[in-house]
Write a protein that holds these residues in place. Sequence first.
Motif, PDB file in Angstrom:
ATOM      1  N   LEU A  61      62.547  66.670  68.663  1.00 10.02           N
ATOM      2  CA  LEU A  61      62.435  65.385  67.984  1.00 10.02           C
ATOM      3  C   LEU A  61      63.714  64.556  68.120  1.00 10.02           C
ATOM      4  O   LEU A  61      63.660  63.330  68.197  1.00 10.02           O
ATOM      5  N   PHE A  62      64.863  65.244  68.189  1.00 12.49           N
ATOM      6  CA  PHE A  62      66.124  64.491  68.283  1.00 12.49           C
ATOM      7  C   PHE A  62      66.266  63.725  69.604  1.00 12.49           C
ATOM      8  O   PHE A  62      67.109  62.843  69.733  1.00 12.49           O
ATOM      9  N   SER A  63      65.430  64.073  70.610  1.00 12.06           N
ATOM     10  CA  SER A  63      65.492  63.366  71.894  1.00 12.06           C
ATOM     11  C   SER A  63      64.683  62.074  71.886  1.00 12.06           C
ATOM     12  O   SER A  63      64.738  61.294  72.834  1.00 12.06           O
ATOM     13  N   VAL A  64      63.914  61.848  70.807  1.00 13.91           N
ATOM     14  CA  VAL A  64      63.115  60.614  70.690  1.00 13.91           C
ATOM     15  C   VAL A  64      64.019  59.508  70.162  1.00 13.91           C
ATOM     16  O   VAL A  64      64.455  59.531  69.011  1.00 13.91           O
ATOM     17  N   MET A  65      64.299  58.535  71.020  1.00 11.40           N
ATOM     18  CA  MET A  65      65.298  57.512  70.705  1.00 11.40           C
ATOM     19  C   MET A  65      64.717  56.252  70.074  1.00 11.40           C
ATOM     20  O   MET A  65      65.459  55.405  69.576  1.00 11.40           O
ATOM     21  N   GLY A  66      63.399  56.098  70.140  1.00  9.53           N
ATOM     22  CA  GLY A  66      62.818  54.883  69.581  1.00  9.53           C
ATOM     23  C   GLY A  66      61.307  54.916  69.554  1.00  9.53           C
ATOM     24  O   GLY A  66      60.669  55.678  70.293  1.00  9.53           O
ATOM     25  N   ILE A  67      60.738  54.091  68.682  1.00 13.66           N
ATOM     26  CA  ILE A  67      59.289  53.912  68.586  1.00 13.66           C
ATOM     27  C   ILE A  67      58.986  52.433  68.803  1.00 13.66           C
ATOM     28  O   ILE A  67      59.529  51.572  68.100  1.00 13.66           O
ATOM     29  N   GLY A  68      58.151  52.138  69.785  1.00 11.81           N
ATOM     30  CA  GLY A  68      57.732  50.759  70.035  1.00 11.81           C
ATOM     31  C   GLY A  68      56.270  50.604  69.674  1.00 11.81           C
ATOM     32  O   GLY A  68      55.453  51.479  69.961  1.00 11.81           O
ATOM     33  N   ILE A  69      55.935  49.497  69.018  1.00  8.53           N
ATOM     34  CA  ILE A  69      54.555  49.265  68.592  1.00  8.53           C
ATOM     35  C   ILE A  69      54.097  47.876  69.025  1.00  8.53           C
ATOM     36  O   ILE A  69      54.752  46.871  68.734  1.00  8.53           O
ATOM     37  N   GLY A  70      52.962  47.826  69.707  1.00 11.02           N
ATOM     38  CA  GLY A  70      52.334  46.564  70.070  1.00 11.02           C
ATOM     39  C   GLY A  70      51.300  46.182  69.029  1.00 11.02           C
ATOM     40  O   GLY A  70      50.464  46.995  68.635  1.00 11.02           O
ATOM     41  N   ILE A  71      51.353  44.930  68.564  1.00  6.72           N
ATOM     42  CA  ILE A  71      50.550  44.457  67.434  1.00  6.72           C
ATOM     43  C   ILE A  71      49.692  43.250  67.835  1.00  6.72           C
ATOM     44  O   ILE A  71      50.185  42.339  68.493  1.00  6.72           O
ATOM     45  N   PRO A  72      48.429  43.204  67.422  1.00 11.38           N
ATOM     46  CA  PRO A  72      47.620  42.004  67.661  1.00 11.38           C
ATOM     47  C   PRO A  72      47.948  40.916  66.640  1.00 11.38           C
ATOM     48  O   PRO A  72      47.277  40.768  65.613  1.00 11.38           O
ATOM     49  N   GLY A  73      49.009  40.179  66.894  1.00 10.56           N
ATOM     50  CA  GLY A  73      49.431  39.119  65.987  1.00 10.56           C
ATOM     51  C   GLY A  73      50.851  38.686  66.305  1.00 10.56           C
ATOM     52  O   GLY A  73      51.555  39.351  67.068  1.00 10.56           O
ATOM     53  N   PRO A  74      51.303  37.581  65.727  1.00 10.26           N
ATOM     54  CA  PRO A  74      52.668  37.095  65.979  1.00 10.26           C
ATOM     55  C   PRO A  74      53.706  37.945  65.256  1.00 10.26           C
ATOM     56  O   PRO A  74      53.504  38.357  64.112  1.00 10.26           O
ATOM     57  N   VAL A  75      54.817  38.224  65.943  1.00  9.53           N
ATOM     58  CA  VAL A  75      55.862  39.085  65.387  1.00  9.53           C
ATOM     59  C   VAL A  75      57.203  38.351  65.419  1.00  9.53           C
ATOM     60  O   VAL A  75      57.590  37.781  66.435  1.00  9.53           O
ATOM     61  N   LYS A  76      57.902  38.385  64.300  1.00  7.26           N
ATOM     62  CA  LYS A  76      59.221  37.762  64.208  1.00  7.26           C
ATOM     63  C   LYS A  76      60.305  38.829  64.279  1.00  7.26           C
ATOM     64  O   LYS A  76      60.239  39.842  63.572  1.00  7.26           O
ATOM     65  N   ASN A  77      61.287  38.588  65.129  1.00  6.60           N
ATOM     66  CA  ASN A  77      62.470  39.450  65.226  1.00  6.60           C
ATOM     67  C   ASN A  77      62.129  40.924  65.438  1.00  6.60           C
ATOM     68  O   ASN A  77      62.823  41.810  64.938  1.00  6.60           O
ATOM     69  N   GLN A  78      61.057  41.176  66.153  1.00  3.94           N
ATOM     70  CA  GLN A  78      60.626  42.547  66.456  1.00  3.94           C
ATOM     71  C   GLN A  78      60.541  43.408  65.200  1.00  3.94           C
ATOM     72  O   GLN A  78      60.792  44.609  65.231  1.00  3.94           O
ATOM     73  N   SER A  79      60.143  42.788  64.097  1.00  7.47           N
ATOM     74  CA  SER A  79      60.056  43.539  62.842  1.00  7.47           C
ATOM     75  C   SER A  79      58.915  43.080  61.933  1.00  7.47           C
ATOM     76  O   SER A  79      58.139  43.897  61.453  1.00  7.47           O
ATOM     77  N   THR A  80      58.796  41.789  61.705  1.00  7.96           N
ATOM     78  CA  THR A  80      57.847  41.270  60.715  1.00  7.96           C
ATOM     79  C   THR A  80      56.625  40.658  61.393  1.00  7.96           C
ATOM     80  O   THR A  80      56.755  39.786  62.248  1.00  7.96           O
ATOM     81  N   VAL A  81      55.447  41.116  60.992  1.00  4.24           N
ATOM     82  CA  VAL A  81      54.188  40.625  61.563  1.00  4.24           C
ATOM     83  C   VAL A  81      53.673  39.478  60.702  1.00  4.24           C
ATOM     84  O   VAL A  81      53.395  39.659  59.509  1.00  4.24           O
ATOM     85  N   GLY A  82      53.562  38.287  61.292  1.00  2.00           N
ATOM     86  CA  GLY A  82      53.105  37.109  60.549  1.00  2.00           C
ATOM     87  C   GLY A  82      51.719  37.315  59.966  1.00  2.00           C
ATOM     88  O   GLY A  82      51.463  37.042  58.798  1.00  2.00           O
ATOM     89  N   PHE A  83      50.811  37.789  60.811  1.00  3.19           N
ATOM     90  CA  PHE A  83      49.474  38.191  60.358  1.00  3.19           C
ATOM     91  C   PHE A  83      48.870  39.097  61.410  1.00  3.19           C
ATOM     92  O   PHE A  83      49.263  39.054  62.576  1.00  3.19           O
ATOM     93  N   PHE A  84      47.943  39.934  61.001  1.00  2.00           N
ATOM     94  CA  PHE A  84      47.273  40.858  61.908  1.00  2.00           C
ATOM     95  C   PHE A  84      45.931  40.252  62.299  1.00  2.00           C
ATOM     96  O   PHE A  84      45.092  39.978  61.434  1.00  2.00           O
ATOM     97  N   ALA A  85      45.727  40.051  63.598  1.00  2.00           N
ATOM     98  CA  ALA A  85      44.526  39.364  64.065  1.00  2.00           C
ATOM     99  C   ALA A  85      43.237  40.104  63.717  1.00  2.00           C
ATOM    100  O   ALA A  85      42.207  39.488  63.492  1.00  2.00           O
ATOM    101  N   ASN A  86      43.293  41.432  63.670  1.00  2.00           N
ATOM    102  CA  ASN A  86      42.066  42.207  63.464  1.00  2.00           C
ATOM    103  C   ASN A  86      42.057  43.046  62.187  1.00  2.00           C
ATOM    104  O   ASN A  86      41.095  43.770  61.946  1.00  2.00           O
ATOM    105  N   PHE A  87      43.108  42.973  61.399  1.00  2.00           N
ATOM    106  CA  PHE A  87      43.210  43.829  60.211  1.00  2.00           C
ATOM    107  C   PHE A  87      43.337  42.994  58.945  1.00  2.00           C
ATOM    108  O   PHE A  87      43.944  41.926  58.955  1.00  2.00           O
ATOM    109  N   ASP A  88      42.834  43.535  57.875  1.00  2.00           N
ATOM    110  CA  ASP A  88      42.990  42.877  56.584  1.00  2.00           C
ATOM    111  C   ASP A  88      44.233  43.420  55.887  1.00  2.00           C
ATOM    112  O   ASP A  88      44.163  43.989  54.793  1.00  2.00           O
TER     113      ASP A  88
END
Length: 315
Positions: A61-88
């Motif tokens: 587990l210590f060799s895992v340096m990062g987690i990247g996530i692709g989201i259906p929606g606009p994202v600010k600063n690679q952290s905050t999702v403005g809204f989720f296109a398909n989720f409530d």
Amino acid sequence: MKHYIGIDLGGTNTKIGVVDSEGNLINSKIIKTNSHQNVDKTLERIWETAKKLITEKEIPLFSVMGIGIGIPGPVKNQSTVGFFANFDWEKNLNLKEKMEKLSGIETRIENDANIIAQGEAIFGAAKGKKSSITIAIGTGIGGGIFFNGNLISGMSGVGGEIGHMKVVKDGKTCGCGQNGCFEAYASASSLVKEAKERLKLNENNLLFKEINGNLDELEAKNIFDAARKGDKFSKDLIEYESDYLALGIGNLLNIINPECIVISGGISLAGDEILLPIKEKLKKYTMPPALENLEIKIGTLGNEAGVKGAVALFI
């Protein structure tokens, strides 16, 4: 060896993969998203699956340096999702914070179309290019702009929404609710819609025979297949499609002037059947210098684009 976890969060399914720093997919799995269970439960299931994938390959587990996530929606600063296109799920949700608290690993979030563009730029068809635009053409049109090593996502996270630039004033209504969008004229679904309208007026063609007259069964693939067999009706539809694609791509070339255009998504499966007419028609819509040394390619990452693109946020 450094490893990363890539997550392609979809409306129905979520793809999770373990990728090394060279872009090799080590292990992966697709699970149901089940977003109705709320964001915390969904992330917990995703993280448990990711840990199993790591364990199966005996990766520490210590060799895992990062987690990247692709989201259906606009994202600010690679952290905050403005809204989720398909989720409530709640708006302006800091998904980065939630995943980091759960996993203890640095996490970066980005719009799913931008993720595909990042993947093609770092690991795929545009590898080695300083600037590229990836256009994902399927049910809609998504896109991402990669320039000088960075994604252009804009102030509010909607940068790169290629499908919603306007190509016809007050034109056809788009799924976004506005009119005249690129997506309303050049997506695979808009091509099928145009074909159906024409088939209602003309049944004397190979395309109509190929689908046995059942318009509900029509897909973009049928149109390209019939065109390859010499069907003029289908060839005319491809002319229509390629002209609007060239118009939209020409606008992008005149504004961004990238080294490479990458075509991905379902339409890309047509290969030269769509690439060649686009290249020819671009001359009508693009300033000549923007075409000099320009490369137009089909995306190479396929179904792995979302996972590898998410990991590319760290590379």
